[in-house]
Design an enzyme around this catalytic site. Structure first.
Site: not given
Ligand code: UD1
Length: 420
Positions: A22-23, A116, A121-124, A307, A329, A399
């Site tokens: 999936k990922n 969630c 889970r920010p996207i900053d 995961d 994480l 999912r």
């Molecule tokens: C992806 C996987 C998810 C897995 C995770 C960690 C997909 C669709 N999902 O989620 O199954 O559990 O990797 O292996 O591939 N973070 C920030 N700012 C950001 C982005 C991330 O602070 O802009 C933090 C997150 O809150 C978290 C860490 O970085 O603590 C890792 O998150 P990230 O690797 O981005 O997870 P996803 O890509 O959402």
């Protein structure tokens, strides 16, 4: 709404074929936005998140066609550049369209995913990197609006934290940017590696694939021709079924897998007493005597995956002794603990550390799935519980697990999908 009824059993036996990851599929579907041709994708898993991603692309104007064993995605007619709240709220990974749409059209709006069940889970980091590449980003009315009317420019990006979808998003944006983009502290997950390999094979040179430093040589707006490819097998699905073998002390073979992606998971199972026969694309787990306790810390690949944390927590309830599981994480990824406690597990939580005292006799009851991997932990616990377990809200499970109840039934589990 569907729920699963599982009767605790003694052991399983047989073979389970692992589906596509999936990922890996989610960014690869988003990658088709960079293509000038119709892209043929094989080995997509039949799970809700993939349908959501294809629906998102269709809503934007792409054509998605389901053939017998592959899907064709044609993004040539794609015109719309706004991913709306209705879709994004059901799947956070929708954010993966931001990089490729912005790179191709110079404009993109995506609803902010919000928090969630497993954390904020920010996207900053995605946004900061795109700004660095020249995008103007504003947040209004719950949407990220990104513009880059003169295209994106290659630059040096250093991620403060390793982010999987963040790396994928920026790799895709950089593929069409002008000049070279270097990403330091890039994710090394196999799913990111496959995205990079496919881009690299199809005309976007990427150096450092599989390392923490990637250099992407952008095409400066030129769309690419992407040849047919097949999605890598799902390492988390594989790990989950290996845990099913371990917890029920059964001999199970999983096929269509890539053992090299499961190093940390196999190492922990081995510490817990399991042994394996491994070929190039299959793993057989042999029944163990007693299950030993374990210490686990979740980290980025190639370390132990977050995961798989919930599934190992379920397994630890059957180990003889005290296991310590630390989640590094996601701050809230222990929602399954209270449900496992209701089944009789002895688990204490201190912040991000769970202490599991085993072995406990679990008893079947009604439990609630709270997120995708938490759901599979409940399935594992139910397999060794006394009596019947009903797992509600399995839309979380749907999912990400392709035909879970059929695959488990095939190896002897007493499992049924029923309507509430
Ligand atoms: C992806 C996987 C998810 C897995 C995770 C960690 C997909 C669709 N999902 O989620 O199954 O559990 O990797 O292996 O591939 N973070 C920030 N700012 C950001 C982005 C991330 O602070 O802009 C933090 C997150 O809150 C978290 C860490 O970085 O603590 C890792 O998150 P990230 O690797 O981005 O997870 P996803 O890509 O959402």
């Amino acid at each position: 709404m569907d729920y699963l009824k599982i009767q605790g059993i003694k052991s399983l036996n047989g073979t389970i074929k692992i589906s596509g990851a999936k990922n890996a599929s989610l960014p690869l579907i988003a990658m088709t936005i960079l293509a000038k041709n119709s892209v043929h994708i094989k080995n997509l898993p039949n799970v809700a998140d993939i349908k959501t991603m294809l629906k998102l692309l269709s809503n934007l104007g792409a054509e998605c066609e389901f053939k017998e064993d592959y899907v064709v995605v044609n993004t040539a007619p794609l015109k719309e550049t706004k991913a709306t709240y209705e879709i994004v709220k059901t799947m956070r990974a929708s954010i993966l369209v931001l990089g490729p749409i912005l790179a191709r059209f110079g404009h993109c709006e995506v609803s902010l995913p919000g928090g969630c069940a497993i954390g904020q889970r920010p996207i900053d980091l995605h946004l900061k990197a795109l700004e660095h590449m020249g995008a103007k980003i504003t947040i209004k009315a719950g949407y990220v609006e990104a513009t880059a009317p003169n295209g994106l420019k290659g630059c040096d990006i250093i991620f403060d934290k390793i982010t999987v979808t963040g790396t994928a998003n920026i790799v895709m944006a950089a593929a069409l940017a002008c000049g070279e983009t270097t990403i330091t502290n890039a994710a090394r997950e196999p799913e990111v590696v496959q995205l990079c390999e496919i881009l690299n094979e199809n005309g976007v040179q990427i150096d450092g694939i599989g390392t923490g430093e990637l250099t992407i040589h952008g095409t400066c707006g030129k769309l690419i021709d992407i040849k047919e490819f097949s999605v890598i097998p799902d390492r988390i699905e594989a790990g989950t079924y290996l845990c099913a073998g371990a917890i029920t002390r059964s001999e199970l073979t999983i096929t269509n897998t890539q053992p090299k992606h499961l190093g940390a998971v196999l190492a922990k199972l081995e510490e817990m007493g399991s042994s394996f026969t491994i070929t190039k694309d299959s793993i057989t787990i042999h029944p163990s005597g007693t299950i030993k306790p374990v210490k686990i810390t979740t980290q980025e690949y190639p370390a132990f995956p977050t995961d798989m944390q919930a599934q190992f927590l379920a397994l630890a309830t059957q180990a003889n002794g005290v296991s310590i599981i630390e989640e590094r994480l996601f701050e809230n990824r222990f929602m399954h603990v209270s449900e496992l406690q209701r089944m009789g597990a002895d688990i204490t939580l201190h912040g991000n550390i769970a202490t599991v005292v085993g072995k406990t006799e679990l008893s079947g009851t009604d439990v609630m799935a709270t997120d995708l991997r938490a759901s599979s932990a409940l399935v594992l616990a139910a397999l060794v519980s006394d009596g019947e377990t009903n797992i509600h809200r399995i839309y979380h499970l749907d999912r990400g697990y392709d035909s879970l109840e059929k695959k488990l039934e095939h190896v002897g589990a007493k499992i049924e999908r029923l309507k509430e």
